[in-house]
Scaffold this motif. Structure first.
Motif, mmCIF file in Angstrom:
data_model
loop_
_atom_site.group_PDB
_atom_site.id
_atom_site.type_symbol
_atom_site.label_atom_id
_atom_site.label_comp_id
_atom_site.label_asym_id
_atom_site.label_seq_id
_atom_site.Cartn_x
_atom_site.Cartn_y
_atom_site.Cartn_z
ATOM 1 N N MET A 62 20.720 48.224 31.871
ATOM 2 C CA MET A 62 19.304 47.938 31.738
ATOM 3 C C MET A 62 19.129 46.823 30.709
ATOM 4 S SD MET A 62 16.320 50.495 30.451
ATOM 5 C CE MET A 62 14.635 49.994 30.507
ATOM 6 N N SER A 63 18.368 45.858 31.051
ATOM 7 C CA SER A 63 18.075 44.800 30.100
ATOM 8 C C SER A 63 16.574 44.530 30.110
ATOM 9 C CB SER A 63 18.852 43.533 30.443
ATOM 10 O OG SER A 63 18.398 43.035 31.677
ATOM 11 N N LEU A 64 16.129 43.999 29.014
ATOM 12 C CA LEU A 64 14.704 43.721 28.875
ATOM 13 C C LEU A 64 14.440 42.251 29.170
ATOM 14 C CD1 LEU A 64 13.903 45.639 25.590
ATOM 15 C CD2 LEU A 64 13.346 46.317 27.910
ATOM 16 N N SER A 65 13.330 42.006 29.785
ATOM 17 C CA SER A 65 12.918 40.629 30.032
ATOM 18 C C SER A 65 12.006 40.180 28.890
ATOM 19 C CB SER A 65 12.168 40.545 31.364
ATOM 20 O OG SER A 65 10.934 41.220 31.249
ATOM 21 N N PRO A 66 11.806 38.888 28.738
ATOM 22 C CA PRO A 66 10.844 38.424 27.733
ATOM 23 C C PRO A 66 9.445 39.011 27.960
ATOM 24 C CG PRO A 66 12.218 36.620 28.451
ATOM 25 C CD PRO A 66 12.546 37.785 29.335
ATOM 26 N N ALA A 67 9.096 39.288 29.223
ATOM 27 C CA ALA A 67 7.789 39.909 29.501
ATOM 28 C C ALA A 67 7.743 41.317 28.918
ATOM 29 C CB ALA A 67 7.529 39.935 31.002
ATOM 30 N N ASP A 68 8.881 42.052 29.007
ATOM 31 C CA ASP A 68 8.938 43.392 28.400
ATOM 32 C C ASP A 68 8.748 43.307 26.890
ATOM 33 O OD1 ASP A 68 9.438 44.609 30.878
ATOM 34 O OD2 ASP A 68 11.612 44.301 30.658
ATOM 35 N N VAL A 69 9.412 42.336 26.290
ATOM 36 C CA VAL A 69 9.296 42.170 24.830
ATOM 37 C C VAL A 69 7.864 41.797 24.458
ATOM 38 C CG1 VAL A 69 10.081 40.824 22.852
ATOM 39 C CG2 VAL A 69 11.729 41.600 24.563
ATOM 40 N N ARG A 70 7.230 40.948 25.257
ATOM 41 C CA ARG A 70 5.829 40.598 24.980
ATOM 42 C C ARG A 70 4.941 41.832 25.072
ATOM 43 N NH1 ARG A 70 7.037 35.797 27.604
ATOM 44 N NH2 ARG A 70 6.465 36.631 29.633
ATOM 45 N N HIS A 71 5.200 42.687 26.080
ATOM 46 C CA HIS A 71 4.409 43.903 26.245
ATOM 47 C C HIS A 71 4.601 44.838 25.043
ATOM 48 C CE1 HIS A 71 2.252 47.072 28.331
ATOM 49 N NE2 HIS A 71 3.256 47.903 28.055
ATOM 50 N N ILE A 72 5.855 45.005 24.602
ATOM 51 C CA ILE A 72 6.139 45.853 23.431
ATOM 52 C C ILE A 72 5.463 45.260 22.199
ATOM 53 C CG2 ILE A 72 7.974 46.666 21.898
ATOM 54 C CD1 ILE A 72 9.783 46.724 24.437
ATOM 55 N N ALA A 73 5.530 43.960 22.046
ATOM 56 C CA ALA A 73 4.897 43.306 20.893
ATOM 57 C C ALA A 73 3.380 43.493 20.936
ATOM 58 C CB ALA A 73 5.252 41.823 20.880
ATOM 59 N N MET A 74 2.820 43.422 22.134
ATOM 60 C CA MET A 74 1.376 43.622 22.271
ATOM 61 C C MET A 74 1.015 45.053 21.884
ATOM 62 S SD MET A 74 -1.236 44.937 24.506
ATOM 63 C CE MET A 74 -0.285 45.344 25.924
ATOM 64 N N LEU A 75 1.819 46.044 22.306
ATOM 65 C CA LEU A 75 1.552 47.436 21.943
ATOM 66 C C LEU A 75 1.674 47.647 20.435
ATOM 67 C CD1 LEU A 75 3.456 49.278 24.812
ATOM 68 C CD2 LEU A 75 0.981 48.997 24.564
ATOM 69 N N ALA A 76 2.604 46.921 19.815
ATOM 70 C CA ALA A 76 2.803 47.035 18.363
ATOM 71 C C ALA A 76 1.884 46.096 17.595
ATOM 72 C CB ALA A 76 4.258 46.732 18.021
#
Length: 95
Positions: free
Chosen positions: A1-15
């Motif tokens: 499993m790897s994260l995409s930059p979109a996943d990281v953006r979503h996590i950053a938005m949640l945080a």
């Protein structure tokens, strides 16, 4: 499993974090590395391992709440600056 930059953006938005594009790519790589470790842990056979919160056995640091010495009223009032019968006498604080 790897994260995409979109996943990281979503996590950053949640945080509620604002990340630059370079930070997104850096966190993407770091989170991928963390997820690889979790994948390795997932492969371990833990079926017969008892769940535990601590590795070392710990006893309660608190002793039982047991009354061990009950002084007599006269002993309690021996050093009272003022007394009224079997009670402490204190200045009035409420008018």
């Amino acid at each position: 499993m790897s994260l995409s930059p979109a996943d990281v953006r979503h996590i950053a938005m949640l945080a509620r974090l604002e990340l630059s594009q370079e930070e997104e790519l850096a966190f993407c790589a770091q989170l991928d590395h963390i997820l690889e470790h979790f994948e390795k842990l997932r492969q371990l056979d833990t079926e017969n391992v008892v769940p535990t919160a601590h590795l070392a056995e710990m006893a309660s640091a608190f002793r039982e709440d047991v009354v061990s010495h009950v002084p007599a009223v006269a002993e309690l009032l021996a050093n009272a600056p003022a007394r009224d019968g079997d009670f402490f006498k204190v200045p009035q604080i409420i008018e």
